[in-house]
Design an enzyme around this catalytic site. Structure first.
Site, PDB file in Angstrom:
ATOM      1  N   LEU A 162      43.684  39.732  32.962  1.00 50.96           N
ATOM      2  CA  LEU A 162      43.286  40.878  32.132  1.00 50.96           C
ATOM      3  C   LEU A 162      43.642  42.226  32.769  1.00 50.96           C
ATOM      4  O   LEU A 162      44.201  43.106  32.097  1.00 50.96           O
ATOM      5  CB  LEU A 162      41.771  40.815  31.841  1.00 50.96           C
ATOM      6  CG  LEU A 162      41.231  41.936  30.961  1.00 50.96           C
ATOM      7  CD1 LEU A 162      41.913  41.954  29.598  1.00 50.96           C
ATOM      8  CD2 LEU A 162      39.715  41.826  30.793  1.00 50.96           C
ATOM      9  N   VAL A 182      39.550  34.811  28.789  1.00 51.46           N
ATOM     10  CA  VAL A 182      40.527  35.516  29.631  1.00 51.46           C
ATOM     11  C   VAL A 182      40.007  35.603  31.060  1.00 51.46           C
ATOM     12  O   VAL A 182      38.790  35.637  31.287  1.00 51.46           O
ATOM     13  CB  VAL A 182      40.808  36.929  29.068  1.00 51.46           C
ATOM     14  CG1 VAL A 182      39.607  37.859  29.233  1.00 51.46           C
ATOM     15  CG2 VAL A 182      42.041  37.542  29.697  1.00 51.46           C
ATOM     16  N   GLU A 183      40.919  35.588  32.013  1.00 50.95           N
ATOM     17  CA  GLU A 183      40.509  35.724  33.412  1.00 50.95           C
ATOM     18  C   GLU A 183      40.829  37.118  33.911  1.00 50.95           C
ATOM     19  O   GLU A 183      41.806  37.732  33.491  1.00 50.95           O
ATOM     20  CB  GLU A 183      41.226  34.674  34.261  1.00 50.95           C
ATOM     21  CG  GLU A 183      40.559  33.316  34.130  1.00 50.95           C
ATOM     22  CD  GLU A 183      41.325  32.229  34.849  1.00 50.95           C
ATOM     23  OE1 GLU A 183      41.827  32.509  35.959  1.00 50.95           O
ATOM     24  OE2 GLU A 183      41.404  31.118  34.302  1.00 50.95           O
ATOM     25  N   TRP A 184      40.008  37.610  34.848  1.00 53.81           N
ATOM     26  CA  TRP A 184      40.226  38.961  35.385  1.00 53.81           C
ATOM     27  C   TRP A 184      41.644  39.102  35.941  1.00 53.81           C
ATOM     28  O   TRP A 184      42.284  40.135  35.774  1.00 53.81           O
ATOM     29  CB  TRP A 184      39.212  39.262  36.498  1.00 53.81           C
ATOM     30  CG  TRP A 184      37.836  39.560  35.978  1.00 53.81           C
ATOM     31  CD1 TRP A 184      36.721  38.800  36.133  1.00 53.81           C
ATOM     32  CD2 TRP A 184      37.423  40.718  35.230  1.00 53.81           C
ATOM     33  NE1 TRP A 184      35.643  39.397  35.515  1.00 53.81           N
ATOM     34  CE2 TRP A 184      36.046  40.576  34.963  1.00 53.81           C
ATOM     35  CE3 TRP A 184      38.077  41.852  34.752  1.00 53.81           C
ATOM     36  CZ2 TRP A 184      35.318  41.523  34.242  1.00 53.81           C
ATOM     37  CZ3 TRP A 184      37.349  42.796  34.033  1.00 53.81           C
ATOM     38  CH2 TRP A 184      35.997  42.625  33.791  1.00 53.81           C
TER      39      TRP A 184
END
Ligand code: HEC
Ligand code: HEC
Length: 352
Positions: A170, A165-167
């Site tokens: 997220l 997942v990417e910030w």
């Protein structure tokens, strides 16, 4: 002097020369079965981690291993929030996996597999290490790529073999969950953002220590805490030199060493993959090929299978491999069993 006695003299001096030669060879190559010379470096503080300042003064403990503090002061509310996040599959890219899927409490903080299965269903390239006591490690991950839990967390969230997942995805996703928005707003002035999410999870990780193992009770002065066999195992662990690498508060976690100091582990195992190059992948220094962070042996009885490649299925198997490739020794079954018994005393109290 006739020919006969002359020959005898030559034969005698020949014998003498051969004898001296053999003696010299013996002196060079004969290794008596004595424990390796070891020099145990002085224990250093856990300089790189946030909870370093909380290590108790154990200067009275005259051993190369120090006990885990009985308590660590952390913000209890952050620990509770961090625990929720640790167990929430919504932290993964496809909502299928949580930290706790791979770091399970009834498996010593690891997952019992040789290789973990990531969010996208593929096998990871290394064995899952325990998440217990990570706050005491000087470096994180098998190759010691990270010096603090925050950087380590960034990388593992992004890694498609872990959370995937990417910030940028997220944070907005979690901001849709009122329960989290409320919890963060209560604990942090600026609410739910990347820095605070990192802080909550890292605070929780710091709380995952396993104090009061029988070995720590022994270190604190309770000489009855170990059985005679376990104590003999500890003596062997020191005498054979395991302690020169596995030492300090985490019985590891504070230095780098080659896997295969006295034997070519990787040639014998075969199928070398990039992850086997260990620290080389971080530094690109040829001297770091096959070099790994020495892992902690705390709770090691609970975290089979072993090694970054997950190849050792049992603790005795791992001990035999270590003796062979790190120390150039072949231990008897009885010695292996005694060391395994000692390692069993490193199992501490599970975090609640
Ligand atoms: C799919 C399985 C998996 C998931 C999910 C996972 N991890 Fe891990 N974790 C691993 C593996 C494998 C490693 C070793 C990585 C390496 O050395 O390259 C690791 C390493 C770690 C370490 C370093 C331990 C050490 O001593 O070096 C920490 C801390 C950690 N994970 C915390 C977490 C947290 C927090 C989460 C959730 C945000 C999480 N992990 C999710 C498998 C997983
Ligand atoms: C020269 C340093 C060194 C010595 C000496 C050494 N080890 Fe290790 N040990 C390591 C390293 C490095 C690893 C990680 C290897 C890997 O998986 O890449 C390791 C891994 C282990 C593991 C597996 C831990 C896990 O979670 O997978 C065990 C168990 C272990 N060692 C026990 C011992 C014992 C018992 C001895 C003495 C017989 C010993 N070690 C001697 C460096 C050493």
């Amino acid at each position: 002097m006739n020919l006969f006695t002359g020959n005898r003299r030559i034969v005698r001096s020949l014998y003498l020369v051969i004898l001296i030669f053999v003696a010299i060879l013996l002196a060079i190559f004969w290794q008596p079965d004595r424990p390796a010379e070891i020099s145990v470096p002085l224990a250093q503080p856990v300089a790189k981690q946030r909870i370093a300042s909380q290590l108790e003064d154990v200067s009275r403990v005259k051993e190369p291993i120090q006990p885990i503090p009985l308590a660590i002061a952390l913000d209890g509310n952050k620990v509770v929030l961090g625990k929720q996040l640790f167990e929430d599959v919504r932290l993964s890219g496809n909502n299928r996996i949580a930290c706790v899927s791979c770091h399970q409490f009834d498996r010593g903080g690891a997952d019992g597999r040789s290789h973990s299965i990531g969010a996208n269903g593929t096998l990871g390239e290394v064995n899952t290490p325990t998440v217990f006591n990570v706050g005491f490690n000087f470096w994180l991950n098998w190759n010691g790529e990270f010096e603090n839990l925050t950087d380590q967390l960034d990388a593992l969230l992004l890694n498609p073999e872990r959370m995937g997942v990417e910030w940028s995805i997220l944070i907005p996703k979690l901001q849709q969950i009122p329960e989290y928005v409320r919890a963060f707003t209560k604990l942090y002035a600026d609410g739910l953002n990347k820095a605070n999410l990192q802080d909550a999870i890292v605070t929780y990780e710091e709380s995952l220590s396993t104090p009061n193992s029988r070995f720590d009770r022994f270190l604190r002065g309770d000489k009855q805490a170990l059985t005679p066999a376990e104590y003999t195992g500890y003596q062997l662990f020191q005498a054979y030199g395991c302690i020169s690498c596995h030492q300090g508060i985490n019985v590891g976690g504070n230095m780098f060493q080659r896997f295969g100091v006295l034997g070519d582990y990787f040639a014998d195992r075969g199928n070398v993959i990039p992850e086997d190059l260990g620290r080389f992948n971080v530094t690109q220094d040829p001297a770091d090929r096959f070099v790994f962070r020495v892992p902690s042996l705390r709770n090691v009885a609970l975290t089979a299978p072993y090694f970054h490649d997950g190849t050792a299925k049992t603790l005795p198997e791992a001990i035999a491999v270590m003796a062979k490739y790190q120390l150039g020794r072949s231990l008897s079954q009885n010695q292996i069993d005694l060391i395994a018994q000692f390692l069993g005393t490193l199992t501490g109290e599970k975090p609640s």
